[in-house]
Design an enzyme around this catalytic site. Structure first.
Site, PDB file in Angstrom:
ATOM      1  N   CYS A   1      15.668  20.791  15.061  1.00 59.95           N
ATOM      2  CA  CYS A   1      15.973  19.362  15.184  1.00 59.95           C
ATOM      3  C   CYS A   1      17.147  19.048  14.269  1.00 59.95           C
ATOM      4  O   CYS A   1      17.780  19.958  13.729  1.00 59.95           O
ATOM      5  CB  CYS A   1      14.716  18.548  14.822  1.00 59.95           C
ATOM      6  SG  CYS A   1      14.846  16.786  15.228  1.00 59.95           S
TER       7      CYS A   1
ATOM      8  N   GLU B   1       5.858  11.070  24.394  1.00 60.41           N
ATOM      9  CA  GLU B   1       4.987  10.069  23.765  1.00 60.41           C
ATOM     10  C   GLU B   1       4.571   8.944  24.686  1.00 60.41           C
ATOM     11  O   GLU B   1       3.571   8.299  24.464  1.00 60.41           O
ATOM     12  CB  GLU B   1       5.734   9.417  22.596  1.00 60.41           C
ATOM     13  CG  GLU B   1       5.665  10.203  21.344  1.00 60.41           C
ATOM     14  CD  GLU B   1       6.205   9.393  20.193  1.00 60.41           C
ATOM     15  OE1 GLU B   1       6.849   9.998  19.352  1.00 60.41           O
ATOM     16  OE2 GLU B   1       5.981   8.164  20.147  1.00 60.41           O
TER      17      GLU B   1
ATOM     18  N   HIS C   1      11.886  20.961   8.851  1.00 61.08           N
ATOM     19  CA  HIS C   1      11.057  20.179   7.922  1.00 61.08           C
ATOM     20  C   HIS C   1      10.874  20.915   6.605  1.00 61.08           C
ATOM     21  O   HIS C   1      10.476  20.328   5.602  1.00 61.08           O
ATOM     22  CB  HIS C   1       9.684  19.896   8.531  1.00 61.08           C
ATOM     23  CG  HIS C   1       9.776  19.123   9.813  1.00 61.08           C
ATOM     24  ND1 HIS C   1      10.175  17.810   9.839  1.00 61.08           N
ATOM     25  CD2 HIS C   1       9.545  19.480  11.094  1.00 61.08           C
ATOM     26  CE1 HIS C   1      10.183  17.394  11.098  1.00 61.08           C
ATOM     27  NE2 HIS C   1       9.807  18.388  11.876  1.00 61.08           N
TER      28      HIS C   1
ATOM     29  N   LEU D   1       0.838  -1.200   0.000  1.00 64.17           N
ATOM     30  CA  LEU D   1       0.000   0.000   0.000  1.00 64.17           C
ATOM     31  C   LEU D   1       0.875   1.253   0.000  1.00 64.17           C
ATOM     32  O   LEU D   1       0.616   2.213  -0.719  1.00 64.17           O
ATOM     33  CB  LEU D   1      -0.930  -0.005   1.216  1.00 64.17           C
ATOM     34  CG  LEU D   1      -1.855   1.216   1.321  1.00 64.17           C
ATOM     35  CD1 LEU D   1      -2.776   1.315   0.119  1.00 64.17           C
ATOM     36  CD2 LEU D   1      -2.679   1.161   2.610  1.00 64.17           C
TER      37      LEU D   1
ATOM     38  N   ILE E   1      21.612  20.065  16.271  1.00 64.40           N
ATOM     39  CA  ILE E   1      20.996  19.022  17.092  1.00 64.40           C
ATOM     40  C   ILE E   1      21.659  17.657  16.876  1.00 64.40           C
ATOM     41  O   ILE E   1      21.421  16.715  17.610  1.00 64.40           O
ATOM     42  CB  ILE E   1      19.472  18.972  16.844  1.00 64.40           C
ATOM     43  CG1 ILE E   1      18.853  20.351  17.052  1.00 64.40           C
ATOM     44  CG2 ILE E   1      18.771  17.959  17.734  1.00 64.40           C
ATOM     45  CD1 ILE E   1      19.108  20.961  18.426  1.00 64.40           C
TER      46      ILE E   1
HETATM   47  N1  GLN Z   1      20.359  13.816  17.232  1.00 63.91           N
HETATM   48  C1  GLN Z   1      19.243  13.484  16.409  1.00 63.91           C
HETATM   49  C2  GLN Z   1      19.391  14.153  15.054  1.00 63.91           C
HETATM   50  O1  GLN Z   1      19.873  15.229  14.993  1.00 63.91           O
HETATM   51  C3  GLN Z   1      17.936  13.895  17.035  1.00 63.91           C
HETATM   52  C4  GLN Z   1      16.755  13.455  16.223  1.00 63.91           C
HETATM   53  C5  GLN Z   1      15.419  13.696  16.880  1.00 63.91           C
HETATM   54  O2  GLN Z   1      15.314  14.409  17.826  1.00 63.91           O
HETATM   55  N2  GLN Z   1      14.390  13.112  16.340  1.00 63.91           N
HETATM   56  O3  GLN Z   1      19.012  13.628  14.043  1.00 63.91           O
HETATM   57 ZN    ZN Z   2      14.312  16.513  17.327  1.00 60.19          ZN
END
Ligand code: GLN
Ligand code: ZN
Length: 759
Positions: free
Chosen positions: A731, A610, A699, A18, A436
């Protein structure tokens, strides 16, 4: 006779058919009729997989999401798409993902519906939208077509619908109105639907009301009463279905509602079943979800029978058996797994095998255990082998767990003192900049990893290639002028799988995919045994990266709570215990990094939130052990070692106290889309440590301007003292490319320098 049925089957297909069909359709590579053909074919296959049951579900399949299907079934289509050109499917995908095929790929002409977690699972649904003008009308042709198709395969088809109260509960009143005002109108449409189902020859309808496991106020309880008193006039029998938890103070209500049957999750509400049997009126059937529908483990059939036989003696024909919840949350078929270790494989059951278990239990109840002796023996052997396996139970791990004490989770000095030591050590400028963790995962990086994994690239060449990537990443960061660097994570496919692969106690499937949303699937690793750290995992990479620069290099790890929440976990010990084992294992890695001279260590806890239980009354007990686990992992280091953590979501309000208890020196969070408003929670709480609020959305391919970043940071500085602020993206950058990353970070650094001299 016991009756068997199922609540729902995975939609995605054994080979994710799918997913691939949807993605081709969205790209324009296949036409609508081809997509629908694949979908129909999959459904047929799934009904055949379930054909040994007395009742098969229908209408549980979805091209994207069953909540979105329900919105379309009920004619609740957001006004922003209703006037757009194209057919129903175009609008369906517009709400699902912001565009239809005919819109072309560059157009973002409508905003997609909001997506959120389906109860406490990893499945995400499209949130129904309501306002005062919302009116419902029945659009059942697609739904009825599915029922007709199922009827061609099986004589007893039980349609599955989302109950009206849960539907309203899951939605959002865009104008802030009271969703329950819509109930009357909604019930008319449900009544109409039930009539149409009757005309289609339907006898039983499964009405899912998982809202019954939530904390409900009087208004919602009343809505349930009103709904089922009204729907009782319907010409079909209703199986009121709950799952994912206990009913607690909704238990009496659930028993009393005037429906023909009740399904309960006998795995998570096991202790309530006896009471329900006492209270349930004698004309009602009771369906027990005795096989866990959302894990991967075999059921102990003998134990289940020991419990079920007296229940059966009492209920007789009124007893139905099913998995605890829809099998949507389980992988499809263990038969596909040909590479799994034989022992471990013998302990597992995926969706197809779980239905076999239901069949066996029913046969044993109907015809005596003697009718399934061989199967029971096999099952017992597997259960015993798992219970006794040395690979599952390791004395050394259990002993270490006993020795955990609070001191292990407590830093030597409080943050204020550490901050002084660390500032002296690192001499960071105001508004220090960092990222990050991950940098672009280029085609080349992925190919190198694949080549290594599949044996085409020798270890030494692989290492060299990765070092080259790390080298490139470090040089770029130095050129850009970042203050705290990272190695870029080129060696990692996934932040959980990467660590799982190098810890003891983890297994990996080839096809254990579970739908996360739409065409997206995840393949959670399986924690089958006591978790142990057997060798340093990251030190070599990080040390290499640090050797290339005099700036601080952050070691990069995934935290214990995220390792737990994104895996299939053991059902033979509490989650808390598994989490503490993970905590000790990752603690070892933290200490190894410190030992290797790494001065800053980031421990990602992307999935901490979560794991919150469905009922708020249980939040504290979860947070207690989750935060304890994080502290055990992180806080064994010296004062001069700086601990960072990262979380990529944006609701901290109700967990601020827990976040503060983690006591990380620096926390980086996703904030750019909230316009820094979520820092209010940190402000109100007077959060004492350092914070890096994300200044741009990773994103999006858009490059954030210097001004926009300055603007956001000024807002941040209104809430958090400037000397405790960091500047970083929301992120990791692994899904972006370098052409996007470089200018974005350049602007970020320029903004930081401006702020340092002006604020
Ligand atoms: N250290 C991870 C990254 O930079 C953190 C990812 C996340 O928080 N989902 O990809
Ligand atoms: Zn993140």
């Amino acid at each position: 006779m016991v009756t068997t049925h199922n609540l729902g089957f995975p939609r995605i297909g054994r080979n994710r058919e799918l997913k691939f069909a949807l993605e081709k359709y969205w790209k324009g590579d296949i036409a609508e009729h081809a997509l629908l053909e694949i979908a129909a074919h999959l459904q047929t296959q799934h009904w055949q997989d379930q054909s040994r049951l007395d009742w098969i579900p229908a209408g549980d399949f979805s091209l994207y999401d069953h909540v979105l299907d329900t919105s379309f079934l009920l004619g609740n289509i957001p006004a922003r798409v209703s006037a757009l050109p194209g057919g129903a499917l175009d609008n369906y995908f517009r709400v699902a993902r912001g565009r239809s095929v005919s819109d072309g790929n560059d157009c973002a002409c409508v905003s997609a519906g909001e997506m959120t977690k389906w109860f406490d699972t990893n499945y995400h649904y499209i949130v129904p939208e309501f306002d005062a003008n919302t009116h419902f009308s029945l659009h059942a042709s697609r739904f009825l077509e599915q029922i007709r198709q199922a009827q061609q395969i099986h004589p007893r088809v039980k349609p599955v619908i989302l109950g009206p109260v849960t539907y309203l509960w899951l939605g959002k009143a865009k104008d802030g109105g009271d969703k329950l005002d819509l109930l009357d109108d909604l019930l008319d449409v449900y009544a109409q639907l039930l009539h149409e189902l009757k005309d289609a020859g339907i006898q039983w309808v499964q009405v899912d009301e998982p809202v019954l496991v939530m904390e409900l106020d009087q208004a919602w309880k009343h809505a349930l009463r009103k709904t089922y008193y009204q729907l009782q006039a319907a010409p079909v029998k209703l199986l009121l279905t709950t799952y994912f938890g206990q009913l607690q103070d909704n238990l009496q209500l659930a028993c009393e509602l005037p429906v023909a049957g009740l399904h309960l999750d006998a795995v998570s509400a096991h202790d309530e079943i006896a009471k329900v049997i006492d209270w349930l009126p004698v004309h009602k059937i009771l369906s027990l979800g005795v096989v866990n529908g959302r894990n991967v483990w075999k059921t102990d059939l003998t134990a289940a029978l020991d419990w079920l036989e007296p229940v059966h003696a009492r209920l007789q024909d009124r007893l139905w058996l099913a998995p605890s919840c829809s099998l949507l949350h389980a992988p499809v078929d263990l038969e596909s797994e040909q590479k799994l270790d034989r022992d471990i494989r013998s302990w597992l059951a995926f969706a197809v095998q779980k239905l076999d278990e239901i069949g066996l239990l029913a046969k044993a109840l109907n015809h005596g255990r003697g009718s399934v002796t061989e199967f029971l023996r096999e099952n017992s052997a597997a259960i015993t082998s798992r219970k006794q396996s040395k690979r599952v139970h390791k004395a050394s791990v259990k002993a270490r767990l006993q020795e955990i004490n609070d001191a292990m989770g407590t830093r030597q000095s409080p943050y204020r003192q550490r901050a002084i030591v660390q500032q002296k050590r690192f001499q960071l400028p105001p508004f220090p900049t960092t990222t990050i963790g991950s940098f672009p995962q280029t085609q080349q990086i992925r190919q190198t990893r694949r080549d290594y994994r599949e044996g085409r690239l020798p270890e030494s060449a692989y290492r060299q290639a990765m070092q080259q990537e790390i080298g490139y990443c470090v040089r770029e960061q130095e050129t850009l002028g970042l203050d705290v660097l990272v190695h870029g994570e080129p060696e990692r496919n996934d932040m959980v799988e990467y660590f799982g692969e190098q810890l003891e106690g983890y297994a990996f499937t080839q096809f254990g995919w579970v739908q996360s949303y739409g065409s997206r699937c995840v393949k959670p690793p399986v924690i089958y045994g006591d978790v142990a750290h057997v060798k340093a995992i990251t030190t070599e990479w990080i040390r290499y990266a640090q050797s290339l620069t005099s700036k601080p290099m952050k070691g990069m790890l995934t935290g214990p709570v995220t390792m737990l929440n994104w895996s299939f976990v053991r059902d033979d010990q509490p989650r808390r215990e598994t989490c503490l084992q993970l905590a000790l294992a990752i603690r070892d890695e933290v200490l190894a990094l410190e030992q290797a001279g790494i001065r800053m260590i980031q421990i990602d806890e992307a999935a901490l939130r979560e794991g919150l239980p469905l009922r708020k009354s249980q939040w504290n007990s979860y947070l207690d052990w989750a935060i304890r686990a994080f502290r055990i992992t992180a806080n064994g280091v010296k004062d001069e070692t700086q601990i960072h953590t990262h979380m990529c979501y944006s609701e901290f309000n109700d967990i601020m106290e827990a976040i503060a208890r983690m006591d990380a020196d620096v926390i980086t969070i996703e904030t750019s889309r909230s316009d820094m408003e979520l820092l209010d929670a940190f402000d109100r709480f007077q959060y004492p440590n350092e914070i890096g609020p994300g200044v741009y959305d990773i994103h999006s391919p858009n490059i954030p301007s210097v001004d926009s970043i300055i603007g956001l940071m000024e807002k941040a500085a209104q809430r958090i003292p400037a000397q405790r602020l960091w500047v970083n993206p929301d992120c990791g950058l692994k899904t972006r490319n370098w052409e996007e990353v470089k200018p974005a970070l350049r602007n970020m650094i320029a903004a930081s320098r401006y702020l340092a001299s002006h604020l």
